[in-house]
Write an enzyme that holds these catalytic residues in place. Structure first.
Site, mmCIF file in Angstrom:
data_model
loop_
_atom_site.group_PDB
_atom_site.id
_atom_site.type_symbol
_atom_site.label_atom_id
_atom_site.label_comp_id
_atom_site.label_asym_id
_atom_site.label_seq_id
_atom_site.Cartn_x
_atom_site.Cartn_y
_atom_site.Cartn_z
ATOM 1 N N ASP A 67 39.526 -61.465 54.297
ATOM 2 C CA ASP A 67 40.848 -62.099 54.249
ATOM 3 C C ASP A 67 41.880 -61.312 55.050
ATOM 4 O OD1 ASP A 67 40.964 -59.927 52.540
ATOM 5 O OD2 ASP A 67 41.285 -61.091 50.732
ATOM 6 N N HIS A 138 40.532 -63.044 41.100
ATOM 7 C CA HIS A 138 40.344 -63.528 42.477
ATOM 8 C C HIS A 138 39.330 -62.665 43.220
ATOM 9 C CE1 HIS A 138 44.039 -61.090 44.127
ATOM 10 N NE2 HIS A 138 42.941 -60.485 44.530
ATOM 11 N N GLU A 143 42.592 -67.548 44.800
ATOM 12 C CA GLU A 143 43.335 -67.433 43.563
ATOM 13 C C GLU A 143 42.851 -68.469 42.555
ATOM 14 O OE1 GLU A 143 45.010 -64.853 43.301
ATOM 15 O OE2 GLU A 143 46.839 -64.765 44.498
HETATM 16 C C1 GLP Z 1 43.437 -57.806 47.264
HETATM 17 C C2 GLP Z 1 42.257 -58.244 48.118
HETATM 18 C C3 GLP Z 1 40.985 -58.389 47.303
HETATM 19 C C4 GLP Z 1 40.803 -57.182 46.396
HETATM 20 C C5 GLP Z 1 41.975 -57.073 45.464
HETATM 21 C C6 GLP Z 1 41.842 -55.957 44.457
HETATM 22 O O1 GLP Z 1 44.086 -58.852 46.641
HETATM 23 N N1 GLP Z 1 42.502 -59.478 48.786
HETATM 24 O O2 GLP Z 1 39.886 -58.545 48.168
HETATM 25 O O3 GLP Z 1 39.599 -57.304 45.675
HETATM 26 O O4 GLP Z 1 43.133 -56.842 46.264
HETATM 27 O O5 GLP Z 1 42.325 -54.757 44.966
HETATM 28 P P1 GLP Z 1 42.087 -53.349 44.313
HETATM 29 O O6 GLP Z 1 40.673 -52.990 44.613
HETATM 30 O O7 GLP Z 1 43.067 -52.447 45.003
HETATM 31 O O8 GLP Z 1 42.352 -53.481 42.862
#
Ligand code: GLP
Length: 241
Positions: A67, A138, A143
């Site tokens: 993404d 997500h 979402e």
């Molecule tokens: C973002 C990304 C996701 C990721 C999420 C969680 O929203 N688009 O791919 O899994 O953050 O992030 P973290 O690993 O920092 O909790």
């Protein structure tokens, strides 16, 4: 799904990195799928360590990221292409023309989504994809909503995601309101998936992903339909299982 509970983020990173290393050793022209967020960083460090130790060569791989925020240029320091360069690609020998991140500046996101999925197919499909999970369940930027999105598409970010991700920006106002993300269908076409999560804040989402009936209101629960998913958790993230 196969779920392993490991000691901490470091142990999870080492285990996930070894999956990427062994995938690349078995098939040097592998197609690898990457994610952003803090969760995959120990995995990327493990891959960098293996490369620097001369254990693995990434010269033949092709990569696709999940993404990107809409409206951020590829060199924006909160953009996901920039994140990947800093945390992984600047330290490996993946040819830069085989690194793919959705274009957050696309003029037409429908066309961008179709082209991105077509590029994945043309590369032979993704062999191994790493995922994190958002607090709301997500994956990528899919979402909670009432259908599982099929292909790469433009997403309206939820308030909870904006809130969770504002730590990377000067303020919540600077977090983009839209993103472009692989669809759940795109992700389910991947051959093997490893999902990493740590901390109590992820426990509820992990429980919904694994224990509850699949529902697009927890996008990660779609992984129950995939035949080869390895989930690597610490005890806190696994605490509601
Ligand atoms: C973002 C990304 C996701 C990721 C999420 C969680 O929203 N688009 O791919 O899994 O953050 O992030 P973290 O690993 O920092 O909790």
């Amino acid at each position: 799904m196969i779920c392993h509970i490991l000691k901490d983020a470091d142990a999870i990173g080492k285990a996930a990195a070894s999956l990427f290393v062994s995938q690349t050793l078995r098939k040097p022209d592998s197609v690898l799928g990457f994610a952003t967020g803090s969760s995959p960083i120990p995995t990327y460090q493990g891959m960098i360590d293996a490369y620097k130790a001369g254990i693995v060569d990434f010269a033949g791989v092709t990569t696709f990221n999940l993404d990107e925020y809409c409206g951020l240029a590829p060199d924006h320091d909160q953009g996901y292409r920039y994140f990947m360069m800093q945390n992984l690609f600047d330290h490996l020998n993946v040819p830069h023309d085989r690194i793919h991140v959705p274009n957050g500046l696309a003029a037409d996101f429908d066309a961008e989504g179709v082209a991105y999925d077509a590029a994945i197919d043309a590369a032979g499909g993704i062999d191994l994809q790493i995922l994190g999970i958002g607090h709301n369940g997500h994956i990528g930027f899919n979402e909670p909503c009432d259908v599982f999105p099929q292909i790469t598409h433009k997403v309206t970010l939820t308030e909870s995601t904006i809130e969770a991700n504002k730590r990377f920006f000067a303020s919540a106002d600077e977090v983009p309101r839209y993103a472009v993300s692989m669809g759940i269908g795109t992700i389910l076409k991947v051959r093997s998936i490893v999902l990493v999560a740590t901390g109590k804040g992820k426990a509820e989402a992990v429980k919904k992903m694994i224990k509850d009936d699949p529902s697009p209101f927890c996008p990660a629960s779609a992984l129950q339909f995939h035949p080869d998913v390895t989930v690597l958790l610490d005890a806190d993230a696994a605490s509601l299982l």
